[in-house]
Enzyme design. Structure first.
Site, PDB file in Angstrom:
ATOM      1  N   SER A 137     -56.394  34.467 -96.735  1.00  0.00           N
ATOM      2  CA  SER A 137     -57.671  35.325 -96.813  1.00  0.00           C
ATOM      3  C   SER A 137     -58.306  35.534 -97.242  1.00  0.00           C
ATOM      4  CB  SER A 137     -56.905  36.313 -95.838  1.00  0.00           C
ATOM      5  OG  SER A 137     -57.401  37.740 -95.899  1.00  0.00           O
TER       6      SER A 137
ATOM      7  N   TYR B  22     -49.539  42.639 -96.095  1.00  0.00           N
ATOM      8  CA  TYR B  22     -50.185  41.275 -96.144  1.00  0.00           C
ATOM      9  C   TYR B  22     -51.210  40.661 -96.810  1.00  0.00           C
ATOM     10  CZ  TYR B  22     -53.431  38.869 -92.992  1.00  0.00           C
ATOM     11  OH  TYR B  22     -54.813  38.097 -92.435  1.00  0.00           O
TER      12      TYR B  22
END
Ligand code: NAP
Length: 269
Positions: free
Chosen positions: A154, A167
């Site tokens: 990401s 995350y």
């Protein structure tokens, strides 16, 4: 699309939805047999729908239920795929979740759930893939490499994210997992890279795009001024899995419409 992945076998984790479904379609269109992984029996119809879309366009594959955070299930999945297809050539480590919370309220369960799937799941699948690549070695009829792993990371492997510490930590961890594996296995001709998506329109970030106001706010973070599609990631995955990227290993490829270009500084900060 060219059949650049012909006669190869690809496992795509978390492929019943979103980016995984898009990557499965792109990899299948490039000639690979795809294993569409999904985590729970209840999601079999969603995985079957992804497969039906692929087979209706001449592609080939199966669906396979496995929770990537469970060691035994991951080992069983790789063993079953090798039994059925002879080997695995490509792993796309895509499965991931978000469990957001202000840091002071984040529970250990929320931390462990995200790290267990997003990071430990990538470790468990990559380890089984590497064991199979080492066993088989290079098959020059299929690829110059003995195997390829693509980690779906990401932009949050480099952009800190308040309220999402679990995350962002999982994605930062993926960066060093990917690079350490790439360094260790380059001499064995195993290539390992990451794709770092920006904002891609999928269920994981629905709140960020499902109203005009939310989408407008999101676009202030994207210099290229559009939200990404799963196929944007699919095309990058095909390139990283093919011999077109044979000299690329240990790289984080940002597919983000410029999200990592510090858009806040575009008007002189
Ligand atoms: P998504 O549609 O929610 O896809 C995630 C997939 O992973 C789903 O199919 C999910 O199943 C599956 N999954 C969850 N836990 C699993 C487990 N234990 N074992 C196997 N599969 C599991 O979201 P997405 O956007 O496509 O996300 C895919 C990857 O891209 C994730 O790693 C995410 O962090 C990354 N990413 C996405 C974006 C974005 O903007 N969309 C940006 C950067 C990175 P369910 O159907 O049960 O949820």
């Amino acid at each position: 699309m060219d059949q650049k992945l012909q006669n190869q076998v690809a496992i795509i984790t978390g492929a019943n939805s979103g980016i995984g479904a898009g990557v499965s379609a792109a990899v299948a269109a490039a000639g690979s047999t795809v294993v569409i992984n999904y985590p729970f029996p209840a999601l079999q119809p969603a995985a079957e729908a992804v497969l039906k879309n692929i087979t209706s366009q001449g592609g080939n594959g199966i669906v396979y239920c496995c929770d990537v955070s469970k060691e035994e299930e991951v080992q069983q999945m790789f063993a079953a795929v090798v039994r059925q297809f002879g080997t695995v050539d490509i792993l796309v480590n895509n499965a991931g979740i978000q469990e957001d919370a202000p840091f002071e309220e984040m529970t250990l369960d929320q931390w462990n759930a995200v790290l267990g799937i997003n990071l430990t799941g990538q470790f468990l699948c990559a380890r089984e893939a590497i064991r199979e690549f080492l066993r088989r070695g290079i098959d020059p009829a299929k690829s110059k490499a003995a195997g390829k792993i693509i980690c779906i990371s990401s932009v949050h492997e480099v952009i800190p994210w308040a309220g999402h510490a679990n995350y962002a930590s999982s994605k930062g961890g993926i960066m060093m997992l990917m690079k350490s594996m790439a360094q260790e296995f380059a001499p064995k001709k195993i290539r390992i890279n990451s794709i770092c998506p920006g904002a891609i329109q999928t269920p994981i970030n629905k709140a960020a795009w499902d109203t005009p106001e939310a989408l407008q706010s999101l676009l202030t973070l994207i210099p290229y001024q559009r939200i990404g599609e799963p196929d944007d990631i699919g095309k990058a995955a095909v390139w990283l899995a093919s011999d077109d990227s044979d000299y690329v290993t240990g790289a984080s490829l940002f597919v983000d419409g410029g999200m990592t270009l510090y858009p806040g500084f575009s008007t002189n900060g």
